[in-house]
Design a protein around this motif. Structure first.
Motif, short mmCIF file in Angstrom:
data_model
loop_
_atom_site.label_atom_id
_atom_site.label_comp_id
_atom_site.label_asym_id
_atom_site.label_seq_id
_atom_site.Cartn_x
_atom_site.Cartn_y
_atom_site.Cartn_z
N LYS A 1 4.62 0.56 -1.31
CA LYS A 1 5.61 -0.24 -0.60
C LYS A 1 5.05 -1.60 -0.20
O LYS A 1 3.84 -1.79 -0.06
CB LYS A 1 6.10 0.49 0.66
CG LYS A 1 6.77 1.84 0.39
CD LYS A 1 7.19 2.50 1.69
CE LYS A 1 7.85 3.85 1.43
NZ LYS A 1 6.87 4.84 0.92
N HIS A 2 5.98 -2.53 0.00
CA HIS A 2 5.67 -3.85 0.56
C HIS A 2 6.01 -3.79 2.05
O HIS A 2 7.17 -3.60 2.43
CB HIS A 2 6.52 -4.92 -0.14
CG HIS A 2 6.29 -6.31 0.36
ND1 HIS A 2 5.47 -7.22 -0.28
CD2 HIS A 2 6.79 -6.97 1.45
CE1 HIS A 2 5.48 -8.36 0.39
NE2 HIS A 2 6.27 -8.23 1.44
N PHE A 3 5.00 -3.95 2.89
CA PHE A 3 5.19 -3.89 4.34
C PHE A 3 5.16 -5.32 4.89
O PHE A 3 4.10 -5.94 4.96
CB PHE A 3 4.09 -3.06 5.00
CG PHE A 3 4.09 -1.62 4.59
CD1 PHE A 3 4.94 -0.71 5.20
CD2 PHE A 3 3.23 -1.16 3.60
CE1 PHE A 3 4.94 0.63 4.83
CE2 PHE A 3 3.21 0.17 3.22
CZ PHE A 3 4.08 1.07 3.83
N LYS B 1 9.70 -2.08 1.79
CA LYS B 1 10.46 -2.09 0.54
C LYS B 1 9.61 -1.49 -0.57
O LYS B 1 8.46 -1.86 -0.76
CB LYS B 1 10.85 -3.52 0.19
CG LYS B 1 11.65 -3.63 -1.10
CD LYS B 1 11.98 -5.09 -1.42
CE LYS B 1 12.74 -5.20 -2.73
NZ LYS B 1 13.02 -6.63 -3.07
N ALA B 2 10.19 -0.54 -1.30
CA ALA B 2 9.48 0.06 -2.43
C ALA B 2 9.27 -1.00 -3.51
O ALA B 2 10.19 -1.75 -3.85
CB ALA B 2 10.26 1.23 -2.98
N VAL B 3 8.04 -1.07 -4.03
CA VAL B 3 7.71 -2.03 -5.09
C VAL B 3 6.89 -1.32 -6.16
O VAL B 3 6.33 -0.25 -5.94
CB VAL B 3 6.93 -3.24 -4.53
CG1 VAL B 3 7.80 -4.09 -3.62
CG2 VAL B 3 5.66 -2.79 -3.80
N THR B 4 6.80 -1.95 -7.31
CA THR B 4 5.99 -1.40 -8.41
C THR B 4 4.51 -1.56 -8.08
O THR B 4 4.08 -2.65 -7.69
CB THR B 4 6.31 -2.12 -9.72
OG1 THR B 4 7.71 -1.98 -10.00
CG2 THR B 4 5.49 -1.55 -10.87
N ASP C 1 0.85 -1.19 0.00
CA ASP C 1 0.00 0.00 0.00
C ASP C 1 0.89 1.24 0.00
O ASP C 1 2.12 1.14 0.05
CB ASP C 1 -0.93 0.00 1.22
CG ASP C 1 -2.25 0.72 0.96
OD1 ASP C 1 -2.26 1.68 0.15
OD2 ASP C 1 -3.27 0.35 1.56
N PHE C 2 0.23 2.40 -0.02
CA PHE C 2 0.96 3.66 0.03
C PHE C 2 1.28 4.07 1.46
O PHE C 2 2.04 5.01 1.68
CB PHE C 2 0.13 4.76 -0.65
CG PHE C 2 -0.09 4.51 -2.12
CD1 PHE C 2 0.85 4.91 -3.06
CD2 PHE C 2 -1.23 3.87 -2.57
CE1 PHE C 2 0.66 4.68 -4.41
CE2 PHE C 2 -1.44 3.64 -3.92
CZ PHE C 2 -0.49 4.04 -4.85
N TYR C 3 0.68 3.39 2.43
CA TYR C 3 0.92 3.71 3.83
C TYR C 3 0.52 2.51 4.68
O TYR C 3 -0.09 1.56 4.18
CB TYR C 3 0.11 4.94 4.26
CG TYR C 3 -1.36 4.63 4.50
CD1 TYR C 3 -1.89 4.63 5.78
CD2 TYR C 3 -2.22 4.33 3.44
CE1 TYR C 3 -3.22 4.33 6.01
CE2 TYR C 3 -3.55 4.04 3.65
CZ TYR C 3 -4.04 4.04 4.94
OH TYR C 3 -5.36 3.74 5.16
#
Length: 447
Positions: free
Chosen positions: A77-79, A51-54, A12-14
């Motif tokens: 991001k992948h949380f 981690k930032a993901v597409t 998600d974005f957050y």
């Protein structure tokens, strides 16, 4: 039989701490162990570095807004743990049954990917999904092919009974859990919190727990999906049971207790007794108490606010949905705006800060009504927290709202995508309102 209960990562974005505490899995672990099963929890969402993901293809339009600086979020991001790490840990435990939590509709793909990672590690294991989304839309999980069965409804009583019969059948199990809602909540053991370290979940740097003192909500808010899992009948735990759990948590070093009931104040005398115990026994420990799921103002009196302050409440989260009387009635909200103003004044007088939650972006909601509500609250001594409407299974209005979605896919049904438009507003209008509210809140905090 070895059972691994998994909270999957999210993308998600957050993220927010209030969606990370796996109280449902803790309840299941406790019930399963009490019934003689080996049960462990893998919290694959608890990871310090995202981690930032597409972004998913369906989210690219809002991701582009974020990249341009016009949206409130800055990256997708992948949380949590990687799927490779999930596979490694599943293989290490080598379970017979893997139960994956599927609470939130927009994270359906992460649930499916987690199930696939479990199957890859231990092909012979039976993978089951359960939770709020699993109950509201079980077919969306079964159709993936990665999940063998979906447990629909509350599982603390029904799941151990099911597993005593051996490996479950494939398909949908325990449709809506209706027969088990008649069971007293006091027969369900406390959540197994010591299965994970006390400091695993923090709020503002201090050990945090959620507590559920009741389930179900008798109100009929048209935008709420809670009834699909917990039902409309209000079910309560005894005051003695709740007090015992609170005392245990404090003895474990917990410093923040968050009552996550759908309607904590529905029975005021009962809530007052619980809070009075905290005030009498734990007020000198610095314990913080909150109800981040929101409080209905109809249950708040001056006496209740005073005991909440003494028990450790530092702020109140008040849910009014809208300041417009006509629109509130159309949503079947139970509170009155006059009552809200009385409660807000009493909270201010008691020295408690207040955050008021309003809903914006329901397709039938005129943009003028949203602006009216925001302007109305600007004149009050409160922060404003906008809840952006997103359409999910289990809502009474789910099917009729589909035609107002930019993307009619579960992955886009989240607040961070502003996925619905209305008769007289678009996504950019909602983002502009969010920006205005943020500026107001910053100004309010500075003053």
């Amino acid at each position: 039989m070895k059972i691994l209960l998994v909270q999957p990562p999210i993308r998600d974005f957050y993220r927010t701490v209030f969606r990370e505490y796996p109280i449902g899995l803790m309840y299941l672990a406790s019930s399963l162990r009490k019934s003689g099963f080996q049960a462990e929890i893998l919290d694959a969402r608890r990871c310090r570095k995202p981690k930032a993901v597409t972004p998913y293809d369906e989210l690219m339009s809002i991701a582009e807004l974020a990249q341009s600086g016009r949206g409130p979020f800055c990256g997708f991001k992948h949380f949590g743990l990687s799927y490779e790490e999930i596979s490694r840990r599943v293989l290490e435990y080598s379970p017979d049954i893997v139960c994956v939590s599927s609470m939130f509709t927009p994270y359906l793909r992460e649930v499916i990917a987690t199930a696939a990672a479990a199957k890859k590690a231990v092909p012979s294991c039976h993978v089951m999904a359960g939770g709020h989304h699993a109950t509201a839309d079980p077919l969306s999980l079964l159709e993936s092919g990665a999940i063998d069965s979906v447990f629909s409804g509350e599982g603390e009583v029904a799941l151990p009974e099911l597993l005593r019969g051996g490996r479950p059948e494939k398909g949908i199990i325990n449709d809506a859990g209706a027969p088990f809602r008649a069971v007293s909540l006091d027969v369900i053991p406390f959540p197994l919190r010591d299965i994970l370290p006390t400091g695993s979940y923090l709020f503002e740097g201090e050990p945090y727990v959620m507590i559920l003192t009741s389930r179900g909500c008798p109100h009929d808010c048209s935008f709420c999906s809670v009834h699909s899992l917990s039902g409309k009948r209000y079910r309560r735990r005894s005051v003695g049971s709740v007090i015992e759990e609170i005392d245990r948590c404090v003895s474990m070093g917990v410093r923040t207790i968050d009552f996550q009931d759908d309607n904590f104040l529905f029975e005021r005398d009962r809530a007052f007794s619980i809070l009075k115990h905290i005030a009498d026994r734990h007020s000198k420990t610095g314990l913080r108490v909150m109800a981040s799921n929101g409080l209905n103002v109809s249950g708040l009196t001056s006496e209740m606010i005073d005991i909440m302050r003494r028990a450790g409440f530092r702020k109140l989260d008040l849910a009014i949905a809208t300041g417009d009387v006509g629109f509130r009635n159309s949503l079947h909200r139970p509170e009155s705006i006059g009552r809200y103003e009385q409660v807000l004044q009493a909270a201010n007088d008691a020295g408690l800060s207040v955050t008021t939650y309003v809903i914006i972006g329901i397709p039938a909601q005129p943009i003028a009504e949203m602006r009216y509500t925001i302007e109305y609250l600007r004149g009050m001594k409160t922060l404003i927290s906008p809840s952006v409407f997103y359409n999910v299974p289990g809502m009474p209005i789910f099917n009729q709202m589909k035609k107002y979605e930019y993307v009619s896919d579960h992955v886009a049904r989240r607040s961070s995508t502003f996925n619905c438009f209305g008769e007289d507003f678009e996504r950019e209008d909602i983002i502009s309102l969010i920006d205005e509210i943020r500026e107001y809140n910053l100004s309010h905090l500075r003053s």
